[in-house]
Design a protein around this motif. Structure first.
Motif, short mmCIF file in Angstrom:
data_model
loop_
_atom_site.label_atom_id
_atom_site.label_comp_id
_atom_site.label_asym_id
_atom_site.label_seq_id
_atom_site.Cartn_x
_atom_site.Cartn_y
_atom_site.Cartn_z
N ILE A 164 0.86 -1.18 0.00
CA ILE A 164 0.00 0.00 0.00
C ILE A 164 0.90 1.23 0.00
O ILE A 164 1.92 1.27 0.68
CB ILE A 164 -0.93 0.02 1.23
N GLY A 165 0.50 2.25 -0.73
CA GLY A 165 1.26 3.50 -0.76
C GLY A 165 0.72 4.50 0.24
O GLY A 165 -0.47 4.49 0.57
N THR A 166 1.59 5.35 0.74
CA THR A 166 1.18 6.43 1.63
C THR A 166 2.10 7.62 1.43
O THR A 166 3.31 7.44 1.19
CB THR A 166 1.17 5.97 3.10
N PRO A 167 1.59 8.84 1.50
CA PRO A 167 2.44 10.02 1.31
C PRO A 167 3.09 10.45 2.62
O PRO A 167 2.55 10.21 3.71
CB PRO A 167 1.45 11.08 0.82
N VAL A 168 4.27 11.07 2.51
CA VAL A 168 4.93 11.70 3.66
C VAL A 168 5.28 13.13 3.28
O VAL A 168 5.62 13.41 2.13
CB VAL A 168 6.21 10.94 4.08
N ALA A 169 5.17 14.05 4.25
CA ALA A 169 5.42 15.47 3.98
C ALA A 169 6.85 15.72 3.52
O ALA A 169 7.12 16.59 2.69
CB ALA A 169 5.11 16.30 5.22
N ASN A 170 7.81 14.95 4.08
CA ASN A 170 9.21 15.00 3.65
C ASN A 170 9.82 16.40 3.87
O ASN A 170 10.65 16.86 3.10
CB ASN A 170 9.33 14.60 2.18
N ARG A 171 9.38 17.07 4.94
CA ARG A 171 9.95 18.38 5.29
C ARG A 171 10.67 18.25 6.64
O ARG A 171 10.31 18.88 7.62
CB ARG A 171 8.86 19.43 5.35
#
Length: 980
Positions: A164-171
């Motif tokens: 499953i994919g999930t987004p991360v803010a990556n900041r």
């Protein structure tokens, strides 16, 4: 910087009232993300307030620009940390499979992004309990919800390896927090549910996978896909097909502008980036959000059910977190009532208290002078047939036959064959049919396994049967002895629960198995189906199938139980469809029973007779055409429907199994069915139950495939001499036996090994054998879906798709087609299929046959299909390479495809190539030409000639004007050996 931001977005202000406006804001994802929107809203609010108040805006200066971040990321990707993260993801995502969720519509060959969404609302009380569970397990709410989603997808797909994919803010750095730009990254979280873990154990695994992913989140997703060398299949997204996001309320954007009342309106975009995306936000009222779905795959009611099942799982895990994934309740009480009761059990009693020969004798008394049976110009009345069967029965009793004794019969299709069946039954025994056309080894095995002491046969047939510990009774040599036997009915010595016949079916291990069927099963088959058919004395049936195939039971007794006439079809006539068609016309047949494969040939002859206006044209007197024995491709009935319609005769599809006495379901075919790719088999016969269950015996939801399990009065007594197999295939009924008999024979379910699913109206769709599902290059493929699509091509009458393994061990799909057109072009057919099917489902090779080989039972004989030739699928004249670049490319293709001759215009995918081999080609081009060729180029222009031009363009891009002029001059002087 501010001006640049404004140029990167599109705005429009709409006035919808005197005091009401709507501001539309469009930003491309390549330069913004959700976090950026919050920054933009905050800055607009400050700028607006400053303008209104006549002061300087207080917008903090940025320490870095997005360009600085981009440079930092490029520098980082040249360092050791990049390689460390890449190594982790390579190991984590090696051979990640495609998630094959059951869809309402076939997956398009090119992924579409048409979407809609279904709202999700999880009450505050349940949300609080989910938080409590998360805290008790040392996890976050995100991890708990994600674990529940894994459980749902496992139960829907039956797969245990799910990503499953999930987004991360990556900041992660403070300097990035106030930047507008696309920082968001995507993580692919892969979990193993192979051993049916407890939910708490699944949660621990998800926690571990998630934390590891966060520790390696800097690697850009698009770079990861490229580095992994994943074949870009156009029909779905790479790595994962389902996305999950969770936000808390503080992440929502707060709108404040002085003097204005503001409301953030929901997006009206009808798009879906993935097959499914679950977006949730935690608020005071609970979890709210939506399940976004691709409308070219799923219907709204399917997604609505899915949301309900997700909530069922959430309710279960907070109450019983130690349950295994298979034990989590999925269906609501209403769904269970619908699937287990309303679409199944019918509270009705159907007569079974009789024997087959007893029922026949009652018909003899009613219509003694009516013709019962015809074969090759000979016929017998009911009285004559009964008398001769009584004589044989008396002789068999004199030879020691007792109730339940097994008596072999091996006779050609004739009057004597039916006499022998009746004679064995009247003696009290059970007949074991042995087709004379079978190989000697099979005949010997059946006789020895059944321990037959007697074999009823003819001298012309029996001489070909290996000798054993049985006595052969040659009917043609016993005429005098038979004539001395009484013609009156014998005193009954067998009852409804005694054996009537034992038919041997093919076993998965290659060892045939004998199926024990009692008299009562045959009796109830006809009493339970009489409501639909109303068979009568005027009906004429054909005994078309081998008597070693249980379809013959339906054909013989469907006529003789009702005073009708059965026409025994000689083997030679059954094999010659034109002769059989003439027989059907001349005999006035009203009930025709056919396998779909045999009827396809019958349709072809009917079409020819009508087109040529022969003396047999338009003289069919059929009332019913009843299909059984194999999957029916409804599209094959179009030409029949154009000439005859579907109601006169009425076409019926009946699914059945030997172990459940011929037929299990009934489906009257309608015009709407012809437009569907599904093979519909209808609802169960009233005295049978059909349960569609997963591997843990759980009922599956509507639309989800599972194994068909059959219970009720038609279930047989098990397998002869195979107690282990009987125990394996006949299992306890977890839903309570619907049939109670003194002997307890009918309290179990038979595991059919067939796949099916319920449609929303309760109709069952047959989806093939479980062991016929194939997996090629990581994709799970249903061959029946491909066959249905191939058969819809103009000019294709019927088709079979098989898997062929070449000398290198590579597996390829092969389409065998029977066409009405001599000029059918396999290359053109393949091009059409590419527009209808995902690339991994498009057959690589095509074999055009005059007709498909059939077994003695009228089914497609897949073992007799020829292997494809190496050149199959290649179209056009061979054109040799014309320059050094094309020569080098041809060498690469020859090595990858293991083929000797490849022309510059040959299509890579038409000559055995597929997506994984395409990645090898691209990799070798990179090594040999030092050119980074995109994989998509090979899909779009899959010829040596086309790739050579792309390489030339790449070379020209780095060439100065003098070099370019020299190269063009060289090309102009190069000889052209292209005949076109």
């Amino acid at each position: 910087n501010k001006a640049r931001r404004i140029r990167l977005m599109r705005t429009r202000l709409l006035q919808t009232g005197d005091q009401e406006h709507v501001l539309l804001l469009t930003m491309h994802h390549i330069i913004s993300d959700g976090w950026s929107l919050g920054i933009l809203i905050d800055e607009i609010a400050e700028l607006y307030a400053a303008l209104k108040e006549g002061r300087e805006a207080n917008v903090p200066e940025l320490k870095v620009q997005y360009a600085d971040y981009a440079k930092w990321q490029r520098d980082w990707m040249d360092g050791p940390v990049y390689e460390h993260q890449l190594s982790y993801w390579r190991e984590h995502l090696q051979d990640v499979p495609v998630l094959e969720l059951p869809t309402d519509k076939p997956r398009p060959p090119v992924q579409t992004f048409h979407g809609a969404y279904e709202q999700v609302k999880i009450p505050a009380a349940l949300t609080a309990r989910l938080n409590e569970l998360s805290h008790s397990q040392g996890a976050t709410l995100f991890m708990t919800l994600l674990s529940a989603l894994y459980a749902l997808l496992q139960r829907y797909s039956g797969q245990s390896d799910i990503c499953i994919g999930t987004p991360v803010a990556n900041r992660a750095r403070e300097e990035f927090e106030r930047l507008i730009g696309c920082f968001v990254n995507t993580l692919a979280l892969r979990v193993d549910l192979q051993d049916d873990p407890r939910f708490v154990d699944l949660l621990m695994q998800v926690e571990d996978v998630t934390l590891n992913a966060y520790g390696h989140q800097d690697l850009p997703f698009e770079r990861l896909v490229d580095e992994l060398g994943i074949a870009r299949e156009k029909s779905h997204s790479p790595l994962f097909q389902v996305m999950f996001t969770l936000q808390n309320a503080s992440a929502e954007h707060e709108l404040r502008l002085p003097g204005l009342d503001l409301e953030l309106l929901p997006s009206v975009m009808q798009t879906a980036k993935f097959d499914l995306t679950l977006n949730l936000t935690e608020r005071a009222e609970g979890l709210v959000g939506e399940l976004e779905y691709n409308t070219d795959l799923f219907n709204r009611d399917t997604v609505h059910r899915m949301v309900g099942h997700f909530e069922m799982i959430l309710e279960a895990i907070v109450a019983h977190p130690h349950l295994r994934v298979s034990e989590l309740p999925l269906l609501t009480d209403k769904e269970q009532q619908l699937i287990l009761r309303e679409w199944n059990h019918v509270d009705a009693s159907y007569d079974y208290e009789d024997t087959v020969h007893g029922r026949f004798e009652k018909q003899v008394a009613a219509t003694p002078q009516a013709t019962a049976i015809t074969c090759s110009g000979q016929s017998l009345t009911y009285s004559e047939l009964n008398a001769r069967a009584n004589q044989l029965g008396a002789l068999l009793r004199a030879r020691g036959v007792k109730p339940d004794d097994l008596v072999g019969i091996s006779l050609d299709r004739s009057l004597d064959m039916v006499i022998a069946i009746l004679g064995v039954l009247k003696a009290g025994g059970a007949y074991v049919p042995i087709d004379p056309a079978n190989p000697g080894e099979r005949k010997q095995f059946i006789l020895e396994d059944a321990a037959c002491k007697l074999l009823v046969t003819h001298s012309s047939v029996g001489d070909d049967i290996p000798r054993g510990s049985y006595e052969a009774l040659y009917l043609d040599e016993l005429s005098d002895e038979l004539a001395q036997q009484p013609v009156d009915n014998l005193e009954p010595n067998a009852g409804p629960d005694n054996r009537a016949y034992v038919i041997y079916t093919s076993g998965t291990t290659g060892k045939p198995k004998g199926v024990l069927i009692p008299h009562s099963n045959v009796i109830r088959l006809f009493t339970a189906t009489d409501q639909w058919y109303g068979f009568a004395q005027d009906d004429v049936w054909t005994l078309f199938h081998s008597f070693a195939f249980d379809f013959s039971v339906w054909e013989i007794w469907g006529a003789l139980f009702y005073g009708g006439r059965v026409v025994v079809v000689p083997q030679a006539v059954a094999k010659a469809t034109e002769d059989f068609y003439k027989l059907v016309v001349e005999e006035g047949v009203t009930v025709l029973n056919q396998t779909p494969s045999a009827f396809t040939q019958f349709i072809k002859v009917d079409e020819m007779q009508c087109d040529q206006q022969t003396e047999w044209a338009n003289r069919l007197q059929l009332r019913y055409v009843i299909f059984g024995g194999e999957a029916l491709d409804f599209s094959a009935l179009h030409t029949w429907n154009e000439r005859h319609g579907l109601n006169q005769p009425q076409l019926v599809n009946m699914y059945g199994i030997t172990e459940t006495t011929v037929h299990v379901t009934y489906h009257r075919i309608t015009g709407d069915d012809l437009a569907k790719r599904a093979s519909l088999i209808g609802r169960p016969i009233p005295d049978l139950d059909v349960y569609i269950l997963d591997s843990h015996m759980n009922p599956v939801p509507v639309g989800v495939p599972g194994e068909l399990h059959v219970g009720g009065q038609g279930v047989c007594q098990g397998y002869l001499n195979r107690p282990e197999l009987t125990e394996e295939r006949f299992v306890d009924n977890p839903f309570g036996a619907t049939v109670k008999r003194d002997n307890g024979l009918y309290d179990c379910l038979y595991k059919t090994g067939d796949l099916g699913r319920y449609l929303v109206d309760g109709t069952i769709e047959y989806m093939g054998r479980i062991d016929h599902q194939v997996k090629i290059r990581g994709y799970r493929i249903e061959l029946g879906e491909i066959e249905s699509t191939v058969s819809q091509h103009p000019g294709v009458r019927e088709s079979v798709v098989q898997v062929w393994t070449d000398d290198n061990g590579d597996r390829h799909l092969v389409a065998y087609v029977v066409s009405d057109r001599a000029d059918l072009d396999p290359a053109q057919l393949k091009a059409v299929l590419r527009k209808q099917l995902p690339e991994y489902m498009v057959p690589a090779f095509y074999v055009v046959l005059d007709e498909l080989p059939l077994t003695a039972n009228g089914k497609v004989d897949k073992k007799a299909l020829p292997e494809p030739e190496a050149a199959t699928g290649t179209a056009g004249q061979y054109i040799a390479p014309r320059n050094e670049t094309e020569e080098q490319l041809v060498e690469i293709w020859q090595e990858v495809l293991n083929r000797e001759q490849i022309g510059v215009k040959d299509n890579f995918f038409d000559i055995g190539g597929h997506s994984l081999l395409a990645t090898q080609v691209v990799s070798r081009i990179r090594e040999q030409f030092n050119v980074e060729l995109a994989l998509s180029v090979l899909f779009e222009d899959p010829t040596v000639e086309g790739i050579a031009l792309h390489l030339l363009e790449a070379e020209l891009g780095g060439t100065d004007d003098d070099e370019l002029a020299a190269m063009l001059a060289e090309l102009e002087n190069e000889p052209d050996n292209d005949p076109e």
